[in-house]
Motif scaffolding. Structure first.
Motif, PDB file in Angstrom:
ATOM      1  N   ASP A 136       0.839  -1.217   0.000  1.00 46.48           N
ATOM      2  CA  ASP A 136       0.000   0.000   0.000  1.00 46.48           C
ATOM      3  C   ASP A 136       0.871   1.263   0.000  1.00 46.48           C
ATOM      4  OD1 ASP A 136      -2.204  -1.574   0.000  1.00 46.48           O
ATOM      5  OD2 ASP A 136      -2.741  -1.257   2.117  1.00 46.48           O
ATOM      6  N   ILE A 137       1.944   1.237   0.766  1.00 45.85           N
ATOM      7  CA  ILE A 137       2.837   2.408   0.823  1.00 45.85           C
ATOM      8  C   ILE A 137       3.399   2.693  -0.568  1.00 45.85           C
ATOM      9  CG2 ILE A 137       5.091   3.217   1.684  1.00 45.85           C
ATOM     10  CD1 ILE A 137       4.473   1.804   4.329  1.00 45.85           C
TER      11      ILE A 137
ATOM     12  N   GLU B  91       2.076   2.227  -3.357  1.00 46.02           N
ATOM     13  CA  GLU B  91       1.077   2.777  -4.283  1.00 46.02           C
ATOM     14  C   GLU B  91       1.059   4.315  -4.228  1.00 46.02           C
ATOM     15  OE1 GLU B  91      -0.775   1.208  -6.548  1.00 46.02           O
ATOM     16  OE2 GLU B  91       0.383  -0.547  -5.938  1.00 46.02           O
TER      17      GLU B  91
ATOM     18  N   THR C 119      -2.846   6.990   5.525  1.00 48.52           N
ATOM     19  CA  THR C 119      -3.862   6.165   4.852  1.00 48.52           C
ATOM     20  C   THR C 119      -3.375   4.735   4.629  1.00 48.52           C
ATOM     21  OG1 THR C 119      -3.125   6.666   2.580  1.00 48.52           O
ATOM     22  CG2 THR C 119      -4.698   8.197   3.581  1.00 48.52           C
ATOM     23  N   ALA C 120      -2.059   4.543   4.654  1.00 44.44           N
ATOM     24  CA  ALA C 120      -1.525   3.209   4.343  1.00 44.44           C
ATOM     25  C   ALA C 120      -1.016   2.461   5.578  1.00 44.44           C
ATOM     26  CB  ALA C 120      -0.388   3.331   3.322  1.00 44.44           C
TER      27      ALA C 120
END
Ligand code: PQ2
Ligand code: NAD
Length: 237
Positions: free
Chosen positions: A185-186, A188, A209-210
């Motif tokens: 996720d990071i 992205e 958010t991640a």
């Protein structure tokens, strides 16, 4: 197997180790430059040396033995680069390297090399290397130059940030299976873009958010500002 011998890439640790360069021309300059970036202890053996090498010797950054190569020069060396304009000297260095089990780079004979030197692009701890196996060093250089435009100073800082975040996530509990989706996720996120714009608050918000809610990215991002200023100065692209 047909064609040239295949190569196995490694990133060698040469820091503090003796690296011998035989010859003192422009090719030796390029090789010495890369060895110094790697922290190697550089000794040049050559009766003559061009100005950049003489300057490095005067300032004590390299040792220059101002004479012709002789067999004992390889003693204690970790690697050797043969960069003279004399084929017979090149062959002698190759024979001595084989006898002394010292890894050889021969600048005029790709087939004789134990290792070839790739073209390199360094941004902090990010190291991108390019090789054509000796087919076209000029093409390696061209690719390096085009990558330089794409990978600016912010990529070095991004790698630094990712290293710090990785430590934060791994120290925050869970196992590899828990960590992997967080790292995905990071990656992205457009971290490099935020860093390029010095948008630190935006970066913190983005990371929240991640990351799992119990991990605060703020201190990590704050400690990055100084690194960013340093890298930016070094590569002001
Ligand atoms: C990557 C780089 C790293 C470095 O040296 O630091 C490097 N050569 C670079 C530049 C370059 N070298 C040459 C030219 C002129 C144009 C041309 O010939 O293409 C240019 C271009 C230029 O200067 O613009 C001439 C040349 N090179 C070799 C020979 C001998 C031969 O082929 O027989 C000759 C012929 C001499 C002659 O004409 O007689 C041999 C080798 N050169 C290598 C590395 C290894 C293969 C790596 C690969 O496949 O990529 C290998 C096998 C052994 C080694 O040296 O480790 C560096 C780019 C740095 C950068 O700018 O990023
Ligand atoms: N691998 C590469 O990237 C690359 C690129 C271009 C050229 N080359 C080849 O690399 C070699 C060196 O190129 P250059 O342009 O630096 O050459 P150069 O002629 O400018 O320099 C040769 C150096 O070797 C020294 N030398 C000569 N005999 C010696 C001995 N017996 N002991 C120690 N030193 C000695 C000379 O004093 C000189 O400093 C050439 O063979 C060239 O064909 C390789």
């Amino acid at each position: 197997m047909s064609g040239p011998t295949p190569l196995y890439p490694v990133n060698l640790k040469i820091a503090g180790r003796l690296c011998l360069v035989v010859g003192g021309g422009p090719v030796a300059v390029r090789k010495v430059g890369a060895l110094l970036i790697g922290g190697g202890r550089v000794r040049v053996v050559s009766p003559e040396a061009v100005a950049p090498l003489r300057r490095l010797a005067q300032s004590g950054r390299i040792e220059w033995r101002q004479r012709l190569y002789r067999t004992g020069d390889l003693d204690g060396a970790f690697i050797v680069i043969a960069a003279t304009n004399r084929p017979e000297v090149q062959r002698q260095v190759a024979r001595d390297a084989a006898a002394g089990r010292v890894l050889l780079n021969s600048t005029d004979d790709p087939a004789a090399c134990d290792f070839q030197v790739p073209s390199q692009l360094k941004r902090g701890d990010l190291l991108i290397t390019i090789s054509t196996g000796g087919a076209s060093p000029a093409f390696s250089r061209r690719i390096r130059e085009s990558l330089e435009a794409e990978f600016g100073w912010e990529y070095g800082v991004t790698v630094d940030l990712l290293g710090r975040l990785r430590a934060l996530v791994m120290g925050g509990g869970g196992d590899a299976a828990d960590h992997a989706p967080v790292f995905r996720d990071i990656l992205e996120l457009d971290l490099a873009g935020r860093i390029r714009d010095a948008d630190w608050d935006g970066l913190v918000g983005m990371l929240k958010t991640a990351l799992p809610p119990h991990l605060d990215p703020e201190p990590v991002v704050r400690s990055l500002v100084e690194v960013a200023n340093r890298e930016k100065k070094e590569y002001p692209l």
